[in-house]
Enzyme design. Structure first.
Site, PDB file in Angstrom:
ATOM      1  N   TRP A   1       9.605 -11.891 -11.813  1.00 40.95           N
ATOM      2  CA  TRP A   1      10.908 -12.296 -11.247  1.00 40.95           C
ATOM      3  C   TRP A   1      10.662 -12.791  -9.827  1.00 40.95           C
ATOM      4  O   TRP A   1      10.409 -12.007  -8.932  1.00 40.95           O
ATOM      5  CB  TRP A   1      11.852 -11.091 -11.249  1.00 40.95           C
ATOM      6  CG  TRP A   1      13.238 -11.366 -10.751  1.00 40.95           C
ATOM      7  CD1 TRP A   1      13.624 -11.631  -9.466  1.00 40.95           C
ATOM      8  CD2 TRP A   1      14.443 -11.367 -11.528  1.00 40.95           C
ATOM      9  NE1 TRP A   1      14.978 -11.799  -9.399  1.00 40.95           N
ATOM     10  CE2 TRP A   1      15.510 -11.640 -10.654  1.00 40.95           C
ATOM     11  CE3 TRP A   1      14.726 -11.163 -12.876  1.00 40.95           C
ATOM     12  CZ2 TRP A   1      16.839 -11.702 -11.075  1.00 40.95           C
ATOM     13  CZ3 TRP A   1      16.042 -11.226 -13.302  1.00 40.95           C
ATOM     14  CH2 TRP A   1      17.086 -11.496 -12.410  1.00 40.95           C
ATOM     15  N   ASP A   2      10.780 -14.087  -9.658  1.00 40.81           N
ATOM     16  CA  ASP A   2      10.405 -14.700  -8.380  1.00 40.81           C
ATOM     17  C   ASP A   2      11.642 -15.020  -7.544  1.00 40.81           C
ATOM     18  O   ASP A   2      12.762 -15.087  -8.058  1.00 40.81           O
ATOM     19  CB  ASP A   2       9.620 -15.987  -8.680  1.00 40.81           C
ATOM     20  CG  ASP A   2       8.585 -16.289  -7.605  1.00 40.81           C
ATOM     21  OD1 ASP A   2       8.724 -15.775  -6.482  1.00 40.81           O
ATOM     22  OD2 ASP A   2       7.644 -17.047  -7.907  1.00 40.81           O
ATOM     23  N   MET A   3      11.452 -15.272  -6.266  1.00 43.43           N
ATOM     24  CA  MET A   3      12.535 -15.644  -5.350  1.00 43.43           C
ATOM     25  C   MET A   3      11.860 -16.366  -4.190  1.00 43.43           C
ATOM     26  O   MET A   3      11.170 -15.740  -3.402  1.00 43.43           O
ATOM     27  CB  MET A   3      13.228 -14.360  -4.882  1.00 43.43           C
ATOM     28  CG  MET A   3      14.493 -14.550  -4.098  1.00 43.43           C
ATOM     29  SD  MET A   3      14.153 -14.943  -2.374  1.00 43.43           S
ATOM     30  CE  MET A   3      15.650 -14.424  -1.614  1.00 43.43           C
ATOM     31  N   ASN A   4      12.051 -17.696  -4.142  1.00 41.07           N
ATOM     32  CA  ASN A   4      11.156 -18.484  -3.306  1.00 41.07           C
ATOM     33  C   ASN A   4      11.757 -19.176  -2.094  1.00 41.07           C
ATOM     34  O   ASN A   4      11.247 -20.216  -1.684  1.00 41.07           O
ATOM     35  CB  ASN A   4      10.459 -19.531  -4.168  1.00 41.07           C
ATOM     36  CG  ASN A   4       9.295 -18.927  -4.924  1.00 41.07           C
ATOM     37  OD1 ASN A   4       8.542 -18.152  -4.350  1.00 41.07           O
ATOM     38  ND2 ASN A   4       9.154 -19.241  -6.186  1.00 41.07           N
TER      39      ASN A   4
ATOM     40  N   ASP B   1       0.710 -14.767  -2.390  1.00 38.98           N
ATOM     41  CA  ASP B   1       0.173 -15.964  -3.036  1.00 38.98           C
ATOM     42  C   ASP B   1      -1.246 -16.237  -2.558  1.00 38.98           C
ATOM     43  O   ASP B   1      -1.878 -17.195  -3.004  1.00 38.98           O
ATOM     44  CB  ASP B   1       1.049 -17.183  -2.715  1.00 38.98           C
ATOM     45  CG  ASP B   1       2.277 -17.235  -3.611  1.00 38.98           C
ATOM     46  OD1 ASP B   1       2.382 -16.398  -4.516  1.00 38.98           O
ATOM     47  OD2 ASP B   1       3.126 -18.119  -3.397  1.00 38.98           O
TER      48      ASP B   1
HETATM   49  C1  GLA Z   1       5.785 -18.642  -6.054  1.00 39.29           C
HETATM   50  C2  GLA Z   1       4.999 -17.462  -6.566  1.00 39.29           C
HETATM   51  C3  GLA Z   1       3.759 -17.952  -7.277  1.00 39.29           C
HETATM   52  C4  GLA Z   1       4.162 -18.867  -8.420  1.00 39.29           C
HETATM   53  C5  GLA Z   1       5.033 -19.987  -7.907  1.00 39.29           C
HETATM   54  C6  GLA Z   1       5.618 -20.791  -9.038  1.00 39.29           C
HETATM   55  O1  GLA Z   1       5.116 -19.298  -5.051  1.00 39.29           O
HETATM   56  O2  GLA Z   1       4.670 -16.592  -5.521  1.00 39.29           O
HETATM   57  O3  GLA Z   1       2.995 -16.873  -7.743  1.00 39.29           O
HETATM   58  O4  GLA Z   1       4.840 -18.108  -9.381  1.00 39.29           O
HETATM   59  O5  GLA Z   1       6.113 -19.512  -7.122  1.00 39.29           O
HETATM   60  O6  GLA Z   1       6.424 -21.802  -8.599  1.00 39.29           O
END
Ligand code: GLA
Length: 779
Positions: free
Chosen positions: A475-478, A544
């Protein structure tokens, strides 16, 4: 655990005592937080007030010596003589900012009292006790409920407050911390964890100075800039000795930690929701709950302190089927493919992964909508049939048939302007009417204050989870928040906190009845690495940055606050995509193995030898992962500044794994000692280096001194030979009782430029070794 006698409360854990009393005017006065104290007269340690301090304000005319400014307090208001920062700034029903909360009564109950709107720690009933103290500001008709929960086994005490307005008129909260404590200064240093994207959780130490230091986040998440966890340590504390306090907050949004050294040498510590852009109105009989703050103390240095937090998180924060359960070795396709993949490409990667022992295949970003780059598609969770022609369920079945579980990436809190969702519902995005919203990674944040948006997210994600056999969700949040506004709120000062309440509601609705799904949260790496998230996701993607040298600092920083079982750590390709640094496959593994191991690498580019190495790594990890994830973790003092030493000892003591990491090589390196701890002096152990291959390209031009014939060091022959032939790096093997090994194992020489044989350790820059210490007989 919790006792009350003649106005004095004593909260005991296995190794700590927390003591405070009701003062003669009804304030809660801190007497002691630290070492476990037996029942006795406390007079010797109570703060003395025998002279009137100049410039102080007496609380009551009857006692000129009683000034709130010079007391150690559990809570302090505004406007009654305490000029340090207050944990609460409330516009009271009478319009003033003056508050004076005083003891009314208390009760002690078994177990925890859950927070209604936020996640919190939990326990088996008899394992903990909670003290609820009611304080009142009588003229204002406002109540402050203070909660202390004691988790005796892990030496953690949690604190939080609830504010209740009984007045006909509303009050406005501008700031309300979860906890406050005043400690007499003992030459404390403050340790905080700072960073940014790909450089999270770097430890920073500073001596306390007079004035206020603030550790906070304003991004809408707990943030990669300043983790909510922090430490206070007596100067001179080491990993194994000294008095160290640890503090953290069960919250994933904007947090605030104030550490203030007063002119009376008292240290005020506060932690809670950040007052930044915060305002909350309470009408009659309404209540406001703050998140739970947690604290611990150890007089066994940083390791003692972090061991408490690790136990607490594994036992009282992480819940569901994955509590205490060994985590699968995963392969994530992100760094291998980014957005550019087809089903065939994925399956080829998956087959290779399976052959090497991977247990869980994770499909990262790019599987839905028009998500061929980070410009489009977020919000549209319909599978991209060009990439996965049979759909998700068919693809998941293929992965399952290979013998692996299937995991999937989502970023449900976000929307790209170029998405069907945004075209249909632009009002779902966070934006202010009449103002152009700002983009972050080409995306907007969805308005989680809006119940319709929450329903949309719950339905979309649940729909996908029902469609395919998915055992793991990332579950990401960027992005950070901007343009904070929700049409659903009348008071925009509630935005940040309502967003978090909305997020927790969504996570509970999606995953509450699916405890078998392993949830790994992520926010551009470790932008939301906190206890709030860990209440839902047993592990968090730490960064990352998969460069192991950078990871040493990141994982080390996190380890002060969070257990290894919570830290997602992957082996990736080198040169690393974040730093262009080249590191050996062995160091990549050795670092990642101190966490939840995964691979994020295109396996097709590995040579046969490297594949064999990965296979051995995974087999090794599976054998020892109980220790690597749930053992007692120690950071050990390094004898040299170019080394890091980590060790994790199995809970039952049957083995320990030690890691030696060398960041930079040094010419003519002398003595290397492997420090060890946590062993039993009466038990006998063997210590053995984990064998790792030594590729012949490591020797460069020196290869011609080893081979009987002459070759070009960068030539075709060496490159081919390197793919099929390797030596084994020096393996050392010793035995001894725990006391002998803990006195410091002297290792063989490193390569010093003049000589090589199989007893020479070849570390070079970024070299590392793992050592297995196995108990052979128990004393
Ligand atoms: C973020 C996450 C990465 C990857 C990218 C995908 O940067 O931290 O691990 O999942 O999104 O867009």
């Amino acid at each position: 655990m919790i006792s009350y006698l003649d106005g004095t409360f004593q909260l005991d854990t296995a190794n700590t005592s927390y003591i405070f009393r009701v003062s003669k005017f009804g304030h809660l006065e801190t007497i002691h937080y630290g070492e476990l104290l037996q029942d006795q007269s406390l007079e010797a340690i109570i703060l003395k007030h025998t002279a009137v301090i100049g410039s102080t304000v007496a609380y009551d005319a009857s006692d000129p010596l009683y000034s709130l400014d010079t007391l150690t307090l559990e809570w302090s208001g505004i406007g009654k003589g305490d000029y340090r920062h207050s944990p609460a700034e409330i516009r009271m029903p009478d319009g003033s900012f003056v508050t004076d909360f005083k003891y009314r009564d208390h009760r002690i109950v078994d177990g925890c009292i859950p927070i209604q709107t936020l996640p919190s720690a939990y326990s088996v009933q008899s394992d903990s006790q909670t003290l609820e103290i009611t304080l009142t500001d009588d003229p204002g008709e406002v109540t402050l409920l203070m909660y202390y929960t004691v988790f005796p086994k892990s030496d953690v005490i949690s604190r939080r407050v609830v504010l209740v307005n009984h007045n006909e008129n509303p009050l406005i909260i501008r700031s309300l911390m979860s906890m406050m404590i005043d400690l007499p200064n003992r030459n404390y240093s403050l340790v905080t964890f700072h960073g940014g994207w790909i450089k999270e959780a770097h430890r920073q130490d500073r001596n306390l100075q007079y004035g206020l230091f603030v550790n906070e986040s304003t991004t809408g998440a707990s943030s990669n800039r300043h983790n909510p966890g922090f430490l206070l340590a007596e100067q001179g504390s080491s990993e194994s000795s000294g008095r160290v306090y640890g503090f953290n907050l069960v919250y994933s949004g904007n947090h605030y930690e104030g550490i203030e050294l007063s002119n009376q040498d008292l240290v005020r510590v506060m932690s809670g929701i950040n007052p930044h852009c915060f305002e909350w109105q309470l009408a009659k009989d309404e209540r406001f709950e703050t998140p739970e703050a947690v604290m611990t103390f150890s007089d066994h240095g940083y390791n003692g302190m972090s061991g408490h937090f690790h136990d607490f998180i594994n036992e009282n924060i992480v819940r569901g089927d994955w509590k205490g359960r060994e985590r699968p070795v995963l392969l994530n396709n992100w760094e291998a493919h980014f957005f550019s993949f087809t089903q065939n490409k994925l399956l080829r990667l998956a087959r290779r992964a399976r052959r090497l022992g991977v247990e869980l295949f994770v499909l990262d970003d790019g599987w839905f909508g028009k998500r061929d780059s980070d410009n489009a598609g977020l919000g549209d969770y319909n599978v991209n049939r060009k990439k996965l022609p049979g759909g998700l369920s068919a693809f998941a079945r293929k992965i399952n048939r290979l013998g692996m579980q299937f995991g999937l990436w989502f970023e449900p809190e976000m929307v790209n302007p170029d998405s069907d969702l945004y075209r249909l519902h632009p009002e779902y995005a966070v934006r202010i009417p009449g103002r152009d919203p700002s983009l972050g990674r080409n995306q907007f944040v969805l308005d989680l204050c809006n119940p319709k948006v929450r329903d949309y997210i719950v339905e979309s994600v649940r729909g996908i989870l029902q469609e395919a056999d998915i055992s793991y969700v990332k579950w990401d949040m960027n992005r950070h928040m901007s343009d904070m506004f929700s049409p659903c709120l009348t008071n925009q000062g509630e935005f940040f906190h309502r967003y978090m309440i909305g997020l927790y509601d969504i996570l509970a609705r999606i995953f509450g009845d699916q405890p078998h799904i392993l949830l790994e949260t992520c926010s551009s790496g470790g932008n939301r690495f906190d206890l709030g998230m860990l209440c839902y996701s047993p592990q968090i993607w730490a960064s990352d940055d998969t460069d192991p040298v950078e990871r040493l600092a990141i994982q080390k920083g996190l380890s002060y606050l969070y257990p290894l079982s919570s830290i997602g750590a992957h082996v990736s390709s080198a040169p690393h995509q974040q730093t262009l640094r080249s590191t050996s496959l062995s160091t990549r593994f050795n670092t990642a193995s101190f966490g939840c191991l995964g691979y994020e690498i295109d396996l097709k580019y590995l040579s046969r030898l490297e594949k064999r190495e990965v296979k051995e790594q995974i087999a090794f990890y599976k054998k020892h992962r109980g220790t690597m994830q749930f053992g007692r973790f120690y950071r050990l003092e390094a004898q040299k500044s170019n080394k890091l030493h980590w060790e994790t000892v199995a809970k039952d003591g049957h083995e320990a794994i030690a890691g030696l990491f060398q960041t930079q090589s040094c010419a003519g390196e002398g003595l290397n000692i492997l420090p060890l701890t946590g062993l039993d002096s009466r038990s006998k152990y063997t210590l053995r280096t984990r064998p790792q291959p030594l590729y012949i390209r490591r020797f460069g031009g020196l290869i011609n001194h080893i081979l009987p014939f002459h070759v070009h060091p960068d030539g075709f022959l060496v490159s081919i030979l390197n793919k099929f032939y390797s030596l084994t790096d020096c393996v050392e093997e010793y035995e001894g009782y725990g006391d002998l090994l803990e006195s410091g194992v002297k290792l063989s020489n490193q390569f010093v430029g003049s000589y090589y044989n199989s007893h020479t350790r070849l570390l070079g820059d970024f070299g590392s070794n793992l050592y297995v210490i196995r108990r052979e007989s128990q004393g």
